[in-house]
Design an enzyme around this catalytic site. Structure first.
Site, short mmCIF file in Angstrom:
data_model
loop_
_atom_site.label_atom_id
_atom_site.label_comp_id
_atom_site.label_asym_id
_atom_site.label_seq_id
_atom_site.Cartn_x
_atom_site.Cartn_y
_atom_site.Cartn_z
N SER A 133 13.96 -5.58 6.96
CA SER A 133 12.89 -4.60 6.68
C SER A 133 13.57 -3.17 6.50
CB SER A 133 11.99 -4.44 7.82
OG SER A 133 10.94 -3.48 7.72
N LYS A 187 9.46 -11.75 10.90
CA LYS A 187 9.17 -10.60 9.91
C LYS A 187 7.82 -10.44 9.19
CE LYS A 187 10.18 -7.30 6.93
NZ LYS A 187 9.95 -7.66 5.59
N HIS A 190 5.85 -8.71 11.71
CA HIS A 190 6.46 -7.19 11.26
C HIS A 190 5.47 -6.77 10.27
CE1 HIS A 190 8.13 -4.41 8.73
NE2 HIS A 190 8.77 -3.82 9.78
N ASN A 191 5.24 -7.31 9.33
CA ASN A 191 4.47 -6.93 8.18
C ASN A 191 3.01 -6.94 8.26
OD1 ASN A 191 7.01 -7.18 6.82
ND2 ASN A 191 6.17 -7.86 5.03
N GLU A 194 2.64 -3.89 10.30
CA GLU A 194 2.81 -2.93 9.02
C GLU A 194 1.33 -2.77 8.18
OE1 GLU A 194 6.35 -3.48 6.25
OE2 GLU A 194 4.65 -3.45 4.59
C1 6PG Z 1 9.80 -3.99 4.72
C2 6PG Z 1 8.54 -4.48 4.10
C3 6PG Z 1 8.53 -5.05 2.90
C4 6PG Z 1 7.33 -5.44 2.07
C5 6PG Z 1 6.55 -4.16 1.56
C6 6PG Z 1 5.48 -4.57 0.58
O1 6PG Z 1 9.60 -4.45 5.99
O2 6PG Z 1 10.53 -3.30 4.35
O3 6PG Z 1 7.52 -5.01 4.80
O4 6PG Z 1 9.48 -6.21 3.11
O5 6PG Z 1 7.72 -6.28 0.95
O6 6PG Z 1 6.16 -3.53 2.50
O7 6PG Z 1 4.55 -5.50 1.29
P1 6PG Z 1 3.20 -5.73 0.52
O8 6PG Z 1 3.30 -5.64 -1.00
O9 6PG Z 1 2.40 -7.07 0.83
O10 6PG Z 1 2.18 -4.53 1.03
#
Ligand code: 6PG
Length: 474
Positions: A133, A187, A190-191, A194
């Site tokens: 990430s 991960k 994590h997303n 996010e």
């Molecule tokens: C990271 C992000 C990354 C992710 C983008 C886009 O941790 O660097 O999570 O891996 O691909 O944030 O995610 P989406 O296209 O699903 O919004």
């Protein structure tokens, strides 16, 4: 040429930047990509940025690439998840030997990693799924990394990644996560978190803009101030930067006001919700964030609906300073709920798959490098240090005190939003989570009665042991 310590396949944005980071830290690295132009571009960048000192060699030929790596070899792939990864494994495996290792650094669906690991094992190749990430900047200067797979294999390469990772006061942002697809899973969570953070921030923006009447400069100032306190985080920091950015396409004003309100998505947030449903773990804030993206997607329908459906007639008056304070409190309290949900899903997965996940160290490696990095992750780490078996972050004494202290603000924000007809699905889902979780008794007794009445599904009683059924229709 000396043999490289590691190889990297896939030189799109993440791969190229991670390769330069590894080279900058002094580890000899070989790079390869299907299209040779990217190899040449990476070599040229390494020459320029390292002034000839970066130990990076580029290869157009995959056999030469693999042979340039010291045995037992380690090749990290940064390839688009799904079929391209299978294709790359095929190409690499033809040249790898027993004892070599492949690391997949993409956002992969964890069962795919487990399937590939089993197939690789039959060929004597170790396989690791590692979440990375931090986007472009993180990859270049220090990402957060979440590796899962065979422990001994990881230990062989850990020293490289410990140098390459973001560094914090509690160490490098990388740690062995667990066996199988555990790294990809962490991960994925994590997303999901996010997505939750981004939704909550967008709701705060909407409230301040629509109810508070704040312009972009004022929003920038508020977010900058927030970033100096308990909300300090990468996402708050970049949001302030976004409000500052003037349009350069001739439309005037700020870029943010010219961006179409339709959120794109690659899918990791959706996986989080699928997993949560499969494991019966409530993750309402993250689910609200996903729904928020889906609803943003039906722009044409929303335009049509906006001409038919009406909002409230009342004009809601607010005290700006109070609103800013209340929204900050609501955002912070909602964030605690969102992280609690993500952590609980991790714990559930850890039990189901026998991964023995350490929630404290996972919080630690999210302190730096990654998209959800935030001052408050140190507090989460401390909460799990205090009690590794904490049932829910909400009941950690420190977080509980913070939630209790912020609830008046939190409720005012939801009330104002409801009165004004502003959708705050993330903030209200978080408050509902808090209000449900703190209840010793919920109205689920009635749902049980209904199930028993129409389907004889039976129920348990509060006053005696056993399973009961009532003949409801006398
Ligand atoms: C990271 C992000 C990354 C992710 C983008 C886009 O941790 O660097 O999570 O891996 O691909 O944030 O995610 P989406 O296209 O699903 O919004």
């Amino acid at each position: 040429m000396t043999q490289s310590q590691i190889g990297l396949a896939g030189l799109a944005v993440m791969g190229q930047n991670l390769a330069l980071n590894i080279a900058e830290k002094g580890f000899p690295i070989s790079v390869w990509n299907r299209s040779p132009a990217k190899v040449d571009a990476t070599v040229a960048r390494a020459e320029e940025e390292g002034k000839g000192d970066y130990p990076l060699q580029g290869f157009h030929d995959v056999a030469e690439f693999v042979q340039s790596i010291k045995k037992p070899r380690c090749v990290i792939m940064l390839i688009k998840a799904g079929k391209p990864v299978d294709a790359t494994i095929e190409v690499l495996s033809a040249h790898l030997e027993e004892g070599d290792m492949i690391i997949d650094g993409g956002n992969e669906w964890f069962p795919n990693t487990e399937r590939r690991a089993a197939a690789a094992k039959e060929r004597g190749i170790e396989y690791i799924g590692m979440g990375v990430s931090g986007g472009e900047e993180g990859a270049r200067h220090g990402p957060s990394m979440m590796p899962g797979g065979p422990r001994e294999a990881w230990d062989r390469v850990a020293p490289i990644f410990e140098k390459v990772a973001a560094q914090t006061d509690s160490g490098p942002c990388v740690t062995y996560i667990g066996p199988g697809g555990a790294g990809n899973y962490v991960k994925m969570i994590h997303n999901g978190i996010e997505y939750g953070d981004m939704q909550l921030i967008s709701e705060a923006y909407e409230l301040l803009k629509t109810l508070g009447g704040l312009g972009n400069e004022e929003l920038q100032a508020v977010f900058e101030e927030w970033n100096g306190g308990e909300l300090e985080s990468f996402l708050i920091e970049i949001t302030a930067q976004i409000f500052a950015r003037k349009d350069d396409q001739g439309a005037g004003g700020h870029v943010v006001d010219h961006i179409l309100d339709k959120t794109g998505m690659k899918g990791t947030g959706r996986w989080t919700i699928q997993e949560a449903a499969g494991k019966s773990v409530p993750v309402g804030t993250i689910a609200a964030a996903l729904d928020g993206r889906f609803l943003s997607g039906v722009k044409e329908e929303r335009i049509a609906a906006s001409k038919i459906l009406k909002g409230p007639e009342e004009t809601v008056e607010v005290d700006r300073a109070e609103l800013i304070k209340d929204v900050a409190n609501a955002l912070y309290a909602s964030k605690i709920c969102s992280y609690a949900q993500g952590m609980n899903l991790l714990r559930a997965a850890s039990g189901t798959y026998d991964w023995n996940l350490d929630l404290g160290s996972i919080s630690r490696i999210w302190k730096g490098g990654c998209i959800i990095r935030a001052a408050f992750l140190d507090r989460i780490k401390q909460a799990y240090d205090r009690d590794a078996n904490l049932a829910n972050l909400l009941v950690d004494p420190e977080f509980a005190a913070e939630l209790n202290a912020r609830q008046a603000s939190w409720r005012r924000v939801v009330q104002l939003a409801v009165r004004a007809g502003i959708a705050v699905p993330g903030i209200s889902a978080s408050l509902a989570y808090f209000d449900s979780y703190r209840q010793a008794r919920l109205p689920a007794n009635l749902v049980q009665a209904q199930r028993d009445l129409f389907g004889a599904h039976t129920y348990q009683r509060v006053d005696r042991e056993g399973v009961f059924h009532t003949d409801w229709v006398e």
